[in-house]
Motif scaffolding. Structure first.
Motif, PDB file in Angstrom:
ATOM      1  N   UNK A   1      -6.354  -2.273   7.803  1.00  0.00           N
ATOM      2  CA  UNK A   1      -6.822  -3.554   7.139  1.00  0.00           C
ATOM      3  C   UNK A   1      -5.547  -4.319   6.373  1.00  0.00           C
ATOM      4  N   UNK A   2      -5.019  -3.407   5.419  1.00  0.00           N
ATOM      5  CA  UNK A   2      -3.937  -4.120   4.510  1.00  0.00           C
ATOM      6  C   UNK A   2      -2.798  -4.717   5.461  1.00  0.00           C
ATOM      7  N   UNK A   3      -2.544  -3.993   6.511  1.00  0.00           N
ATOM      8  CA  UNK A   3      -1.450  -4.473   7.187  1.00  0.00           C
ATOM      9  C   UNK A   3      -1.722  -5.875   7.999  1.00  0.00           C
ATOM     10  N   UNK A   4      -3.184  -6.138   8.364  1.00  0.00           N
ATOM     11  CA  UNK A   4      -3.562  -7.091   8.813  1.00  0.00           C
ATOM     12  C   UNK A   4      -3.606  -8.552   8.011  1.00  0.00           C
ATOM     13  N   UNK A   5      -3.839  -8.096   6.698  1.00  0.00           N
ATOM     14  CA  UNK A   5      -3.985  -9.079   5.627  1.00  0.00           C
ATOM     15  C   UNK A   5      -2.506  -9.565   5.086  1.00  0.00           C
ATOM     16  N   UNK A  51       9.604  -9.528   9.595  1.00  0.00           N
ATOM     17  CA  UNK A  51      10.310  -8.170  10.472  1.00  0.00           C
ATOM     18  C   UNK A  51      10.017  -7.095   9.948  1.00  0.00           C
ATOM     19  N   UNK A  52       9.843  -6.966   8.576  1.00  0.00           N
ATOM     20  CA  UNK A  52       9.505  -5.688   7.808  1.00  0.00           C
ATOM     21  C   UNK A  52       7.957  -5.326   8.191  1.00  0.00           C
ATOM     22  N   UNK A  53       7.173  -6.368   8.329  1.00  0.00           N
ATOM     23  CA  UNK A  53       5.651  -6.062   8.456  1.00  0.00           C
ATOM     24  C   UNK A  53       5.592  -5.859  10.195  1.00  0.00           C
ATOM     25  N   UNK A  54       6.448  -6.250  11.025  1.00  0.00           N
ATOM     26  CA  UNK A  54       6.543  -5.724  12.219  1.00  0.00           C
ATOM     27  C   UNK A  54       7.197  -4.211  12.468  1.00  0.00           C
ATOM     28  N   UNK A  55       8.141  -3.852  11.743  1.00  0.00           N
ATOM     29  CA  UNK A  55       8.525  -2.481  11.413  1.00  0.00           C
ATOM     30  C   UNK A  55       7.488  -1.507  11.045  1.00  0.00           C
ATOM     31  N   UNK A  56       6.492  -2.212  10.169  1.00  0.00           N
ATOM     32  CA  UNK A  56       5.415  -1.290   9.753  1.00  0.00           C
ATOM     33  C   UNK A  56       4.274  -1.272  10.828  1.00  0.00           C
ATOM     34  N   UNK A  57       4.031  -2.215  11.582  1.00  0.00           N
ATOM     35  CA  UNK A  57       3.127  -2.046  12.566  1.00  0.00           C
ATOM     36  C   UNK A  57       3.581  -1.279  13.684  1.00  0.00           C
ATOM     37  N   UNK A  58       4.908  -1.056  13.781  1.00  0.00           N
ATOM     38  CA  UNK A  58       5.514  -0.088  14.803  1.00  0.00           C
ATOM     39  C   UNK A  58       5.829   1.293  14.101  1.00  0.00           C
ATOM     40  N   UNK A  59       5.361   1.633  12.826  1.00  0.00           N
ATOM     41  CA  UNK A  59       5.526   2.713  12.168  1.00  0.00           C
ATOM     42  C   UNK A  59       7.168   3.251  12.013  1.00  0.00           C
ATOM     43  N   UNK A  97       1.655  -0.951  -2.361  1.00  0.00           N
ATOM     44  CA  UNK A  97       0.661   0.022  -1.729  1.00  0.00           C
ATOM     45  C   UNK A  97       1.016   0.062  -0.320  1.00  0.00           C
ATOM     46  N   UNK A  98       1.563  -0.761   0.484  1.00  0.00           N
ATOM     47  CA  UNK A  98       2.155  -0.364   1.929  1.00  0.00           C
ATOM     48  C   UNK A  98       3.151   0.541   1.829  1.00  0.00           C
ATOM     49  N   UNK A  99       4.054   0.456   0.949  1.00  0.00           N
ATOM     50  CA  UNK A  99       5.282   1.221   1.093  1.00  0.00           C
ATOM     51  C   UNK A  99       4.817   2.591   0.421  1.00  0.00           C
ATOM     52  N   UNK A 100       3.864   2.734  -0.440  1.00  0.00           N
ATOM     53  CA  UNK A 100       3.341   3.974  -0.643  1.00  0.00           C
ATOM     54  C   UNK A 100       2.553   4.681   0.376  1.00  0.00           C
TER      55      UNK A 100
END
Length: 106
Positions: A1-5, A51-59, A97-100
């Protein structure tokens, strides 16, 4: 949910930055080069954040790190311009929070 927001917020920020850039170009940059430079900088930072968010989606480990870096650079620019308010800390908090979450083992 955090990543979606975070994704939706950064897509909106990119749209606003591109609109501001287009507005400055169309109206001959009435406010001078400073406003145009801010619009270009905001567009580049929003793109880097996405781009960072895309990287987070791709783990990928670099995704949240890039997102945090883009948010920190944006915050430092806001500090330099004197535009800090209560809501300017929210992106930093969400990035942290995302980084953590990405760096933790759960």
């Amino acid at each position: 949910m955090l990543l979606g927001v975070i994704t939706l917020a950064n897509l909106a920020a990119l749209g606003l930055a591109v609109a501001a850039w287009a507005d400055e170009v169309d109206h001959g940059a009435e406010l001078g080069d400073t406003a145009l430079n801010l619009a270009v900088t905001a567009t580049l930072l929003s793109t880097a954040a996405l781009v960072g968010v895309a990287g987070a989606w791709l783990r990928r480990k670099w995704g949240p790190r890039l997102y945090v870096a883009a948010q920190v650079i944006g915050f430092v620019l806001l500090l330099a311009l004197g535009g800090v308010g209560p809501l300017t800390f929210v992106p930093l908090l969400l990035a942290g929070v995302l980084w953590w979450i990405a760096e933790s083992d759960w």
